[in-house]
Scaffold this motif. Structure first.
Motif, PDB file in Angstrom:
ATOM      1  N   ALA A  74      37.925  38.439  35.662  1.00 33.07           N
ATOM      2  CA  ALA A  74      37.860  37.928  37.037  1.00 33.07           C
ATOM      3  C   ALA A  74      36.467  38.067  37.632  1.00 33.07           C
ATOM      4  O   ALA A  74      36.004  37.189  38.359  1.00 33.07           O
ATOM      5  CB  ALA A  74      38.878  38.676  37.898  1.00 33.07           C
ATOM      6  N   ILE A  75      35.787  39.144  37.287  1.00 31.56           N
ATOM      7  CA  ILE A  75      34.463  39.360  37.881  1.00 31.56           C
ATOM      8  C   ILE A  75      33.472  38.308  37.399  1.00 31.56           C
ATOM      9  O   ILE A  75      32.633  37.828  38.156  1.00 31.56           O
ATOM     10  CB  ILE A  75      33.945  40.798  37.587  1.00 31.56           C
ATOM     11  CG1 ILE A  75      32.640  41.073  38.316  1.00 31.56           C
ATOM     12  CG2 ILE A  75      33.731  41.050  36.121  1.00 31.56           C
ATOM     13  CD1 ILE A  75      32.612  42.351  39.046  1.00 31.56           C
ATOM     14  N   VAL A  76      33.635  37.919  36.125  1.00 29.07           N
ATOM     15  CA  VAL A  76      32.728  36.901  35.571  1.00 29.07           C
ATOM     16  C   VAL A  76      33.005  35.555  36.233  1.00 29.07           C
ATOM     17  O   VAL A  76      32.083  34.851  36.675  1.00 29.07           O
ATOM     18  CB  VAL A  76      32.896  36.798  34.035  1.00 29.07           C
ATOM     19  CG1 VAL A  76      32.018  35.696  33.479  1.00 29.07           C
ATOM     20  CG2 VAL A  76      32.551  38.130  33.386  1.00 29.07           C
ATOM     21  N   SER A  77      34.295  35.202  36.324  1.00 30.05           N
ATOM     22  CA  SER A  77      34.603  33.906  36.940  1.00 30.05           C
ATOM     23  C   SER A  77      34.192  33.904  38.410  1.00 30.05           C
ATOM     24  O   SER A  77      33.754  32.875  38.934  1.00 30.05           O
ATOM     25  CB  SER A  77      36.082  33.556  36.772  1.00 30.05           C
ATOM     26  OG  SER A  77      36.885  34.496  37.410  1.00 30.05           O
ATOM     27  N   GLY A  78      34.313  35.052  39.069  1.00 29.71           N
ATOM     28  CA  GLY A  78      33.883  35.142  40.463  1.00 29.71           C
ATOM     29  C   GLY A  78      32.402  34.833  40.603  1.00 29.71           C
ATOM     30  O   GLY A  78      31.991  34.073  41.484  1.00 29.71           O
ATOM     31  N   ILE A  79      31.614  35.393  39.706  1.00 25.24           N
ATOM     32  CA  ILE A  79      30.167  35.161  39.763  1.00 25.24           C
ATOM     33  C   ILE A  79      29.842  33.697  39.433  1.00 25.24           C
ATOM     34  O   ILE A  79      29.038  33.055  40.096  1.00 25.24           O
ATOM     35  CB  ILE A  79      29.436  36.125  38.804  1.00 25.24           C
ATOM     36  CG1 ILE A  79      29.551  37.559  39.345  1.00 25.24           C
ATOM     37  CG2 ILE A  79      27.975  35.748  38.647  1.00 25.24           C
ATOM     38  CD1 ILE A  79      29.151  38.636  38.370  1.00 25.24           C
ATOM     39  N   VAL A  80      30.544  33.182  38.405  1.00 29.46           N
ATOM     40  CA  VAL A  80      30.322  31.777  38.026  1.00 29.46           C
ATOM     41  C   VAL A  80      30.624  30.860  39.213  1.00 29.46           C
ATOM     42  O   VAL A  80      29.846  29.955  39.548  1.00 29.46           O
ATOM     43  CB  VAL A  80      31.204  31.415  36.817  1.00 29.46           C
ATOM     44  CG1 VAL A  80      31.217  29.910  36.591  1.00 29.46           C
ATOM     45  CG2 VAL A  80      30.710  32.126  35.569  1.00 29.46           C
ATOM     46  N   TRP A  81      31.750  31.124  39.869  1.00 29.24           N
ATOM     47  CA  TRP A  81      32.124  30.267  41.000  1.00 29.24           C
ATOM     48  C   TRP A  81      31.193  30.427  42.189  1.00 29.24           C
ATOM     49  O   TRP A  81      30.978  29.484  42.946  1.00 29.24           O
ATOM     50  CB  TRP A  81      33.573  30.544  41.415  1.00 29.24           C
ATOM     51  CG  TRP A  81      34.502  29.730  40.562  1.00 29.24           C
ATOM     52  CD1 TRP A  81      35.116  30.126  39.418  1.00 29.24           C
ATOM     53  CD2 TRP A  81      34.861  28.362  40.749  1.00 29.24           C
ATOM     54  NE1 TRP A  81      35.840  29.085  38.888  1.00 29.24           N
ATOM     55  CE2 TRP A  81      35.695  27.996  39.688  1.00 29.24           C
ATOM     56  CE3 TRP A  81      34.557  27.409  41.707  1.00 29.24           C
ATOM     57  CZ2 TRP A  81      36.239  26.722  39.566  1.00 29.24           C
ATOM     58  CZ3 TRP A  81      35.095  26.130  41.594  1.00 29.24           C
ATOM     59  CH2 TRP A  81      35.928  25.797  40.530  1.00 29.24           C
ATOM     60  N   LEU A 100      35.770  40.069  46.905  1.00 36.82           N
ATOM     61  CA  LEU A 100      34.789  41.142  46.780  1.00 36.82           C
ATOM     62  C   LEU A 100      33.658  40.756  45.832  1.00 36.82           C
ATOM     63  O   LEU A 100      32.509  41.175  46.002  1.00 36.82           O
ATOM     64  CB  LEU A 100      35.507  42.386  46.252  1.00 36.82           C
ATOM     65  CG  LEU A 100      34.827  43.724  46.340  1.00 36.82           C
ATOM     66  CD1 LEU A 100      34.563  44.089  47.786  1.00 36.82           C
ATOM     67  CD2 LEU A 100      35.695  44.787  45.698  1.00 36.82           C
ATOM     68  N   THR A 101      33.991  39.965  44.810  1.00 35.61           N
ATOM     69  CA  THR A 101      32.993  39.664  43.775  1.00 35.61           C
ATOM     70  C   THR A 101      32.091  38.491  44.131  1.00 35.61           C
ATOM     71  O   THR A 101      31.068  38.316  43.488  1.00 35.61           O
ATOM     72  CB  THR A 101      33.680  39.352  42.433  1.00 35.61           C
ATOM     73  OG1 THR A 101      34.601  38.285  42.644  1.00 35.61           O
ATOM     74  CG2 THR A 101      34.389  40.567  41.886  1.00 35.61           C
ATOM     75  N   PHE A 102      32.472  37.682  45.101  1.00 28.58           N
ATOM     76  CA  PHE A 102      31.630  36.504  45.314  1.00 28.58           C
ATOM     77  C   PHE A 102      31.315  36.175  46.765  1.00 28.58           C
ATOM     78  O   PHE A 102      30.302  35.555  47.051  1.00 28.58           O
ATOM     79  CB  PHE A 102      32.250  35.264  44.643  1.00 28.58           C
ATOM     80  CG  PHE A 102      33.678  35.005  45.044  1.00 28.58           C
ATOM     81  CD1 PHE A 102      33.984  34.362  46.225  1.00 28.58           C
ATOM     82  CD2 PHE A 102      34.725  35.402  44.222  1.00 28.58           C
ATOM     83  CE1 PHE A 102      35.293  34.134  46.589  1.00 28.58           C
ATOM     84  CE2 PHE A 102      36.042  35.172  44.574  1.00 28.58           C
ATOM     85  CZ  PHE A 102      36.328  34.531  45.768  1.00 28.58           C
ATOM     86  N   ALA A 103      32.152  36.582  47.705  1.00 25.86           N
ATOM     87  CA  ALA A 103      31.906  36.192  49.101  1.00 25.86           C
ATOM     88  C   ALA A 103      30.872  37.118  49.740  1.00 25.86           C
ATOM     89  O   ALA A 103      30.747  38.280  49.349  1.00 25.86           O
ATOM     90  CB  ALA A 103      33.205  36.226  49.891  1.00 25.86           C
TER      91      ALA A 103
END
Lengths: 483, 321
Positions: free
Chosen positions: B140-147, B258-261
């Protein structure tokens, strides 16, 4: 069978309640306690030192550099590194988790912003008893032993961690914001760094904010010219890092703007703040192309050579590691914001410290050993070891700092930039009237304020908010932070 | 030895002496000792890692506990603060409900439709099944950063979506950086990325529908649409119900922002501040552990009530064939 199951569950619940009754809590610490500065050389102890894992191993490298020398003094003391993630967002989480789990280190890493949380939450002990004992020893031995902060050190950096009259942290070095400039870009823009009056910093002719703005305008003109567009298509004049507290605090102090008044009430909405905000917004909008000022949270120092000026506290040796700017930089002090006609008579230069405080959970022996480690860190040998390990900011010791040994090999750089105008150096104190748990929300509110002013792109707004709106938003954020 | 009465062959009763039987409890324990040993690790794990923290969090919720220097009894103070003293709560509840209202139907319907498509017998359909499931294998953390890169709003270096918008002459969107409804809508859009996970469950359900039902329907002349509404959809309702409940719980607990916003996941103007994130921020960002525990228990009660309500109204679920 049901009875057995119920009994087991009831037992577990009872145990849980019993053990949950009282988590690890640090009671308020006395500021006056017995200390022993004559530790037996053969004392056996283990010292756990908190080091960040989020700085590329920098602090860990410094501690490792100190260990051999300290082991010569205390061969039976084992040093263990307690590696934890440390950042503005996660400092409280890291520290509170360590304490709640009963795995707190003996020496807490901290800096100008973090220390207040440690002190207010009783995590670290006052170092006054040690300073007093060491000073007494210094006087008794005629300077052969002990410490005299006033005589041998930049004592103002020790005082930066003062709270209620007690100092809590021993700084490992002196961090002061300076203005780096890109000699290549300035030459391309037709500015002669050797002769241009604006790039001088003397007692009579200090480097001022007006000088910086004037230079930035010239650089911006060049960047918008055909030559500039070709050579620096994405270049800009100033990477200011206004969202860094050492920078925005100095600017706020210079303008007389403050986040809270002496009673702890939000005081950001003032004429002083408005004047400061207008000045910063003018920098952003000045040429209409937004090529003058840029904040930066990416950590890309000097934007890899794409900017003319850059505020930083890194030493020249660190800056030289940046391929984009290597061999093409020099330094000036932070520009003094002073203009008597505008009522600006209180220039400030942002500075701070990184250092360690002793955990209040230590037993007496470990606490005394921890002090010995800190004392070694600021000794001549300890500071020399740090310099050899790559610490490229001025030493906390006057003899080493003025001797410029902290940046040997860079004598062509204006190393006085770090030492000049010590009377104007200020550290951040904007959070000390509030609850420690609000520290990082306050910090975040002020960071967003600065970004809204000078780099609206970072906050995702398509049309920059008006200066008044930025202030109003900051005021709201600050109120929320302390509510 | 025990004495019992027994009937004789002539119908008379006589007192007989029998050897003592092992007690019922001992016998049962002896007989089930292997089973107990097998479940012991799990029971131990549940007690230590689930039961104990549950009780502890309930206990802490009555204290002003900051994990370092304060542990003061406040009674229901934390709960009162949730409902009357926390200025974030209206925004938190609004965002969470808005997200639930958007996310649950979109992910349920989206994954169901995708599963219907992936359930057809076409050459190479397995490749598509793998492709659609592939994003779920990404942490999830990787996809969060990708998005966060894909949806980046920045005048100089916009993300992929905004580059596409620009190319089409459309205005850029602020996505996660927006300070309004757009931020939550962006998260729903992002969640479409992992529809493949739900699809797998639907596909398994479709495989469990007896083929005879479709054969009989075909013989009766039912078309594709009729077969879907008369067989596939009703036979999927148990899984619809299961997915509805689990999606609801997961959505209420969502703290992925938490990971992207920006603003530690809370977004600008708290546009993406939801219940799960609020608990995290209170616990670790502000170290208000007692208050965070109270928030968690309010969430538990809310989830329990809604789940109970769903169970009360589950007459539309068709459990038998």
């Amino acid at each position: 069978m049901k009875k057995i199951l119920c009994s087991v569950l009831a037992l577990v619940m009872a145990l849980a309640l019993f053990t949950a009754c009282r988590p690890n809590i640090i009671e308020e610490q006395p500021t006056d306690f017995e200390v022993n500065i004559d530790i037996d050389r053969n004392t056996t102890a283990t010292l756990r030192i908190l080091v960040p894992t989020t700085d590329g191993g920098m602090e860990e490298g410094y501690i490792n550099a100190l260990i051999p020398g300290f082991k010569e003094l205390f061969p039976n003391v084992t040093i263990e590194l307690d590696r934890r993630a440390i950042s503005d967002e996660r400092y409280m989480e890291t520290i509170s988790s360590a304490i709640a789990s009963g795995e707190a280190p003996d020496l807490f890493y901290t800096n100008t912003v973090y220390y207040y949380y440690l002190v207010a939450e009783n995590c670290i002990v006052s170092l006054e008893p040690y300073y007093t004992a060491e000073e007494q020893r210094y006087n008794e031995t005629g300077g052969q032993e002990g410490l005299n902060l006033e005589a041998d050190y930049y004592s103002e950096f020790f005082s930066m961690s003062e709270y209620d009259g007690n100092r809590y942290v021993v700084p490992r070095s002196m961090d002061s914001v300076v203005t780096y400039y890109n000699t290549q870009m300035l030459a391309d823009a037709g500015i002669n760094a050797e002769t241009d009056e604006r790039l001088q910093s003397t007692e009579e002719n200090p480097f001022t904010w007006n000088d910086l703005v004037s230079l930035c305008n010239d650089v911006s003109d060049y960047l918008l010219s055909a030559d500039g567009q070709q050579k620096y298509p994405t270049g800009y004049a100033l990477q200011a890092d206004f969202d860094w507290e050492a920078v925005f605090n100095a600017v706020m102090v210079s303008y007389g703007s403050q986040a809270f008044d002496e009673n702890g009430n939000v005081a950001i909405n003032s004429d002083e703040t408005l004047a400061m905000a207008n000045m910063l917004r003018d920098l952003y909008e000045d040429d209409g192309n937004h090529r003058i000022v840029r904040s930066n949270t990416s950590g890309a120092s000097f934007a890899n050579g794409r900017v003319a000026f850059h505020f930083s506290s890194s030493g020249p040796a660190s800056m030289a590691l940046n391929e984009g700017i290597k061999n093409n930089f020099n330094a000036l002090p932070f520009p003094l914001i002073q203009d008597e006609s505008a009522g600006l008579t209180n220039p400030a230069i942002g500075c701070g410290f990184a250092g360690w405080g002793i955990s209040s959970l230590c037993d007496e022996t470990t606490r005394d050993i921890a002090w010995q480690f800190l004392k070694y860190m600021i000794s001549y040998d300890g500071q020399q070891a740090l310099i050899n390990a790559g610490l490229a900011t001025p030493s906390i010791r006057i003899d080493l700092a003025e001797g410029k040994t902290w940046s040997s090999g860079y004598n062509n750089i204006n190393l006085d930039a770090w030492l000049q105008w010590s009377q104007y150096k200020v550290s951040s104190q904007f959070f000390t009237t509030q609850e420690p748990s609000a520290t990082f929300d306050i910090y975040s509110a002020l960071q967003n304020f600065m970004r809204n002013l000078v780099d609206p792109g970072l906050t995702g707004v398509s049309t920059p908010r008006s200066v008044e709106m930025c202030i109003a938003l900051c005021e709201e954020d600050l109120r929320e932070a302390i509510s | 030895m025990v004495t019992e009465t027994a009937k004789t062959g002539c119908g008379e009763t006589a007192a007989v002496t029998l050897p003592r039987r092992p007690s019922n409890l001992k016998k049962r324990i002896k007989g089930s000792i292997t089973g107990w040993l097998f479940i012991l690790p799990t029971v131990f794990g549940i007690c230590v890692f689930t039961l104990y923290p549950i009780i502890q969090s309930l206990y802490y919720s009555f204290f002003d506990y900051n994990m370092t220097s304060r542990f003061d009894f406040v009674g229901f103070g934390n709960y009162i603060r949730i409902f009357s003293g926390d200025s974030d709560m209206p925004k938190v509840v609004t965002n969470t409900l808005l997200f639930a209202l958007l996310n649950i139907p979109v992910t349920l319907c989206g994954s169901y439709l995708l599963a219907l498509f992936l359930n057809v017998n076409l050459k190479g359909i397995k490749v598509f099944r793998v492709l659609y499931y592939l994003p779920c294998t990404m942490p999830a953390i990787v996809s969060g950063i990708v998005w966060s890169y894909i949806m980046r709003y920045n005048v100089e270096t916009p993300g992929l979506f905004n580059q596409m918008f620009s190319a089409m002459g459309l205005p850029m969107s602020r996505f996660f950086y927006a300070d309004n409804f757009t931020a939550v809508a962006s998260i729903v859009l992002m969640n479409l990325w992992s529809l493949g996970g739900g699809t797998i469950i639907w596909l398994a359900q479709f495989k469990n529908i007896p083929k005879q039902l479709y054969e009989a329907a075909e013989i009766d002349g039912a078309g594709t649409v009729h077969r879907f509404f008369a067989i596939t959809l009703p036979m999927s309702t148990p899984m619809v119900f299961y997915n509805l409940i689990t999606n609801f719980i997961v959505t209420l607990q969502f703290n992925g922002t938490l990971t992207f916003a920006p603003n530690t996941g809370a977004g600008n103007n708290n546009a993406t501040l939801m219940f799960g994130l609020k608990i995290y921020l209170e616990a670790f960002r502000r170290t208000n552990m007692g208050y965070a525990c109270a928030l968690a228990w309010v969430l538990v009660v809310a989830v329990g009530l809604v789940t109970a309500l769903l169970f009360k109204t589950n007459k539309w679920v068709q459990y038998d064939n």
